[in-house]
Structures are given as C-alpha cells and as structure tokens.
Design an enzyme around this catalytic site. Structure first.
Site, short mmCIF file in Angstrom:
data_model
loop_
_atom_site.label_atom_id
_atom_site.label_comp_id
_atom_site.label_asym_id
_atom_site.label_seq_id
_atom_site.Cartn_x
_atom_site.Cartn_y
_atom_site.Cartn_z
N GLU A 20 1.04 -1.25 0.06
CA GLU A 20 -0.01 -0.02 -0.10
C GLU A 20 0.95 1.32 -0.08
O GLU A 20 1.63 1.32 1.09
CB GLU A 20 -0.88 -0.07 0.99
N CYS B 141 -1.81 9.10 3.02
CA CYS B 141 -1.93 8.70 1.90
C CYS B 141 -2.93 8.97 1.03
O CYS B 141 -2.96 9.33 -0.33
CB CYS B 141 -1.60 7.09 1.96
P1 NAD Z 1 8.55 4.93 4.04
O1 NAD Z 1 8.37 3.92 2.75
O2 NAD Z 1 9.93 5.73 4.23
O3 NAD Z 1 8.70 3.87 5.05
C1 NAD Z 1 7.58 2.92 5.55
C2 NAD Z 1 8.21 1.74 6.25
O4 NAD Z 1 9.28 1.00 5.78
C3 NAD Z 1 8.85 2.09 7.72
O5 NAD Z 1 8.65 1.33 8.71
C4 NAD Z 1 10.39 2.17 7.14
O6 NAD Z 1 11.18 2.02 8.52
C5 NAD Z 1 10.45 0.90 6.40
N1 NAD Z 1 11.57 0.82 5.32
C6 NAD Z 1 12.08 2.02 4.69
N2 NAD Z 1 12.99 1.51 4.06
C7 NAD Z 1 12.87 0.19 3.70
C8 NAD Z 1 13.27 -0.84 3.13
N3 NAD Z 1 14.38 -0.62 2.13
N4 NAD Z 1 12.67 -2.22 3.01
C9 NAD Z 1 11.88 -2.51 4.05
N5 NAD Z 1 11.30 -1.28 4.58
C10 NAD Z 1 11.71 -0.14 4.55
O7 NAD Z 1 7.32 5.61 4.27
P2 NAD Z 1 7.07 6.71 5.38
O8 NAD Z 1 7.64 7.79 5.20
O9 NAD Z 1 7.03 6.30 6.56
O10 NAD Z 1 5.46 6.75 5.24
C11 NAD Z 1 4.86 7.76 4.12
C12 NAD Z 1 4.41 7.29 2.93
O11 NAD Z 1 3.72 6.06 3.27
C13 NAD Z 1 3.78 8.11 1.93
O12 NAD Z 1 4.13 7.84 0.75
C14 NAD Z 1 2.47 7.89 2.15
O13 NAD Z 1 1.47 7.82 0.94
C15 NAD Z 1 2.56 6.22 2.24
N6 NAD Z 1 1.42 5.55 2.92
C16 NAD Z 1 0.51 4.61 2.27
C17 NAD Z 1 -0.86 4.28 2.63
C18 NAD Z 1 -1.52 3.40 1.56
O14 NAD Z 1 -2.20 2.75 2.33
N7 NAD Z 1 -1.49 3.31 0.67
C19 NAD Z 1 -1.13 4.41 3.86
C20 NAD Z 1 -0.14 5.42 4.56
C21 NAD Z 1 0.89 5.99 4.13
#
Ligand code: NAD
Length: 515
Positions: free
Chosen positions: A287, A321
C-alpha cells in the site's frame, strides 16, 4: 471542524461498531482532555518500550531515541534491533505457527477479541502515547485508536473464509480452502502507526498466520506498548513486535523465513521491498503513496461541500496517503469555493496536540519536514500564486508547516506532481470536464480520487473515468473495514480490508476428490 457523526454505510453491522469519517473529531474523550504534563505522566514513558518476542519483553543495549515533534525533546528510547534479534523473532513466529494455524477460526477470533478488549482498557494511555510521538491533536489519536478497537476489529472478526464445495464433472468433488501462508512480515509507516499496524496484524492472525511487526523508526511507541499489553493473551510467538533503524526493514524483506510481506509506505520504498522479496518469491501487499485528485463539477454547492473538502485535504496535517491532494474546480464556482476553503483554513490552529484548541499538528519528523521545505523553496522560486497561507506557532522547536493553498498552479509543475505529504494543497481551475479528468489521471499514482456535484448520472460517469483504487462521490477519505481498499499504478499491489483483504493472507488450496 464539525463534531462526529456516524456515516451511512450499507455495511454498518451493529450498534456497537462505531464508524467515523477520517478527520472528524471524535466524541468527548473518556477522560477530560489531558494537558501536556498530565498526559505525559499518563503515557508512562519511563516504564520503557521493549520489543515483544515470544511473549517476552526483550530489551537491547543498542537504542534509538524517539523525539517529540512538537518540542523536539526526547520522549523515550526503543530497541535498535539487529539481525540476531530479527532471527529470534522470526524463529518464535515459526515455532508458534503450527499451533496457531491449527486452532479453529473461532478460537483465533476469540483470542484476538480478548486482546482488543485488553487494549480498550488502555485506550487513554495509548492515545496519549500516540499524541506524544505523532504530534497530532489528541482527538485524532483517539480517532485512530478507537477506529481500530471499536470499528475495524469487530467488523473484521465477524468475517470468515469457510470452505466451499461443489461437484465438477470429470474431476469430482471440489473443495476450495483458504489456508494461512506462514510467517508474515508487517511493516508500517509513521503517519498512522497504530491503525496501519493493526490493519495488517489482525487479518494476518485471524487467517492463521503468525507475525513479526516492525513499526516505523519515528513512531514505534504506541505499537510497542500495545504489544506489551497483549503479550500474555496471545500464545507466545504469535505476534512479535520489534523496532529498529533503517536496516531492519531490508533485513525483513529479504529474510527467507517470511512467506509474505505486508507493507505500507512510500512508492519509492515499495519498489525496494518488491525487489528484495523477489529472490524468495514472497507474497506481497504494497500500500503505497498517492496524489489523489478531486473534481468539483459546476453544479456542486460550494458552501455545502467546502468543509468536507477541507477535511479531506488537511486531515493529519496532510500526512495521509489518501488525503485529497489536487483539487480541480470548475471555473464557474472557483471563486466561491476557494473563498469557502480559505474560510475553513482561517479556522485552523496549528499547535501542540495536547492543547484542546489545536486542530492540526506538526510534520511528524525532520526528514519529512525538510522535504516540505524544499518544495516550498521551489514554489517560491517559481513565484506560484498562493490562495492562502496560515500561521505557524511563533515559539518552540515544533516541525510546523503552515496550511497552504496554491492558486491554480501549472498542473505539470514538479511541486504538485509529487506527493505532498504535509499541509500543502493545490487548487486548479478548469473549464472542460474532459480536461479535468485528463489532468486528474495524469499522475503515476492511483490510490484515491473523488468527484463532487449533484447530478447522479454525471457524477457516476466521471467517477468511472478516474484511474484510482477507490473513487468516492461527494466524499473522500472515507474507508470502512468491509470495503476493499487498493491502489492502482504506483500506489500499490494487492488489497486491504474486506474479505478480499483477508484472503491476501491466505494461500488458496483446492482438494479435488475423485470418488
Ligand atoms: P517509508 O516508505 O519511508 O517507510 C515505511 C516503512 O518502511 C517504515 O517502517 C520504514 O522504516 C520501512 N522501510 C524503509 N526502508 C525500507 C526498505 N528498504 N525495506 C523495507 N522497509 C523499509 O514511508 P513513510 O515515510 O514511513 O510513510 C509515508 C508514505 O507512506 C507516504 O508515501 C504515504 O503515501 C504512504 N502511505 C500509504 C498508505 C496506503 O495505504 N497506501 C497509507 C499510509 C501511508
């Protein structure tokens, strides 16, 4: 902001299940709104936030400091889990799997219901921790926690995936079964830490999987405390929660003993997760990000929709999001609607989530704040017209970005094409609805979209032309546990919520019995 009201849904299932629109303020708290000092005492930060692995509290000598986005001060520290800690958690989940998956559906449901009851007893504490670590208004933290405990969990726990059987000529009796996958890695982001962790954990466990959950590095506290409260209710190893730094996510997605990764985060990270999970062919639900458009048709009533539109755009200070990020307004009502949106913006107060007058909180973390600042510099350089820009608190170290509305900027400008994860939104003027649809769809994202107006046929026709996983009519951001949620294009792969979401945590098995 309006007070809470339940929304009409054909799927509303029982009186106990309270359903609220995202961004609406909740009913009065069960405790009076705590001031900062009372709240931080209630949050019991000094008790600590160990990992929960195999039903045990696990502390670590390596720690990560978690800071308060309003004051900049340190709130607590959490384990910086290393590879060996991850291996222990995965091993515990592996060992717990045979027993947990062999329990009946009802046994698992009852244990999960008991866990949720336990969390309900600690709602106030969880809401104070969430407000402290996320910075959002206390009422929004209440919304997040109670939505999971009182809306999502009861709805999910009524779902079942029974076997279905039929006869097929030449093959025999066919039985279709949904069986658990094994050990699931759940990775959640910082913007809705409690919500986006439990919407993974609960369906995964109900379906018979065991889980290792990693909350985001910026917001692990609420989830670690919740796991601590239920660690003796669920059998050891069934739910393991570990916090860690930037390496922990990649270690998880490449770990050979996970059968699935359920990930919510940015599209950029989603691509890395996809690549990392490929060698071991894991199931994936991704997501990801969004740049949701909303189209306001000429027959819409600006006064009637402005508040709902504003809330859809600025809930969570725009750090959502599926918040509405690009609003296309027909030129005939552009002046009236923008005036009404400005009026909504003028009623906002940015500040400390523990201040009852605060309607919007800060940007949650420094890297995200820096991204918003860079975008703002681009906007200034381009001399983009501004409809409105609000105030930020004049004192303190909080990461506040002002509520900002752009006035009909070029639709292709980089500062509106990218996902603006903060309180910055663009309002565009259009003449021709076909042009609005084209521009709305001209994005690599496809998470949510909406269309606003009064002619049902036109609303439906425009909705069907928008390329997004969810297209709302006269609403936005209104999710429900019975309604499947998914992203098109770069917004993701797979489904959450509803029976479709539950099935994502299962393998399909067919038994073909030739008698
Ligand atoms: P992010 O992608 O930076 O991090 C998300 C999670 O992934 C965190 O727990 C992070 O520690 C982990 N992570 C980071 N790098 C990784 C890797 N290489 N491999 C595996 N895990 C890793 O996102 P964020 O900044 O925490 O959240 C904001 C983003 O999330 C925005 O783009 C938002 O739109 C999206 N989001 C999407 C939804 C949805 O349902 N589609 C809901 C909420 C947020």
């Amino acid at each position: 902001m309006s007070t809470a009201s339940s929304f009409n849904s054909q799927h509303e299932i029982s009186d106990q299940v309270r359903s609220k629109r995202f961004g609406e303020r909740t009913a009065p708290p069960s405790i009076p709104h705590p001031n900062r000092e009372q709240a931080l005492k209630m949050a019991r930060l000094t008790v600590g936030f160990p990992n929960v692995v195999n039903g045990q509290r696990i502390v670590s000598s390596r720690l990560i400091k978690i800071s308060d986005p309003v004051t900049g001060e340190e709130l607590a520290d959490v384990p910086d889990t290393q590879k060996d800690g991850l291996d222990q958690a995965v091993q515990a989940a592996k060992e717990a799997f045979p027993l947990w998956s062999s329990k009946t559906w009802n046994e698992r449901r009852d244990l999960l219901a008991s866990a949720m009851e336990e969390l309900k007893a600690h709602t106030d504490e969880l809401c104070t921790i969430l407000t402290a670590e996320n910075g959002r208004p206390y009422s929004m933290a209440q919304f997040e926690v109670t939505w999971i405990l009182e809306t999502y969990a009861p709805t999910l726990l009524q779902m079942e995936l029974p076997d279905t059987t039929w006869n097929e000529t030449g093959v025999g009796q066919i039985t279709k079964r949904y069986v658990p996958l094994g050990v699931v890695a759940a990775i959640s982001p910082w913007n809705l830490p409690f919500w986006l962790s439990f919407t993974k954990v609960l369906p995964a466990l109900l379906a018979g999987n065991t889980v290792v959950l990693k909350p985001a590095v910026f917001t692990p506290l609420t989830v670690l405390r919740a796991a601590d409260y239920i660690r003796e209710i669920l059998p050891p190893g069934v739910l393991n929660v570990i916090s860690g730094g930037d390496d922990l996510g990649p270690w998880m997605t490449s770990h050979p003993d996970f059968q699935k990764v359920s990930f919510t985060g940015s599209s950029e990270t989603g691509r890395k997760v996809f690549a990392s999970a490929a060698p071991t062919l894991k199931h994936l639900t991704l997501e990801l990000g969004g740049n949701d458009p909303g189209i306001v048709l000429p027959d819409a009533d600006p006064q009637a929709i402005a508040e709902n539109l504003f809330r859809s755009m600025f809930a969570l200070s725009g750090q959502g999001c599926v918040t509405l990020k690009r609003l296309f307004v027909h030129e005939s009502i552009y002046p009236a609607l923008t005036e009404a949106l400005i009026s909504c913006a003028q009623h906002q107060k940015l500040g400390d989530g523990f201040d009852p007058e605060t309607t919007l909180g800060p940007i949650q973390n420094r890297p995200q704040f820096a991204r918003m600042q860079t975008t703002w510099e681009e906007i200034q350089e381009a001399e983009a017209p501004i409809l409105y820009q609000g105030e930020v608190p004049s004192e303190g170290a909080g990461l506040f970005f002002p509520v900002t509305l752009l006035d009909n900027p070029p639709a292709e400008a980089a500062y509106v094409v990218r996902e603006n994860f903060g309180p910055l939104r663009a309002v565009f003027k259009y003449r021709d609805v076909d042009e609005a649809v084209r521009l709305a769809n001209e994005t690599p994202y496809g998470l949510g979209a909406s269309v606003w107006g009064t002619d049902p046929k036109l609303l439906d026709a425009v909705a069907r032309r928008l390329d997004a996983g969810t297209v709302w009519i006269n609403q936005h951001l209104n999710v429900h546990p019975n309604v499947p949620f998914s992203g098109h294009k770069n917004s993701g792969i797979g489904i959450e919520f509803g029976e479709d979401g539950l099935k994502e945590f299962c393998n399909l098995q067919v038994i073909a019995n030739r008698r």
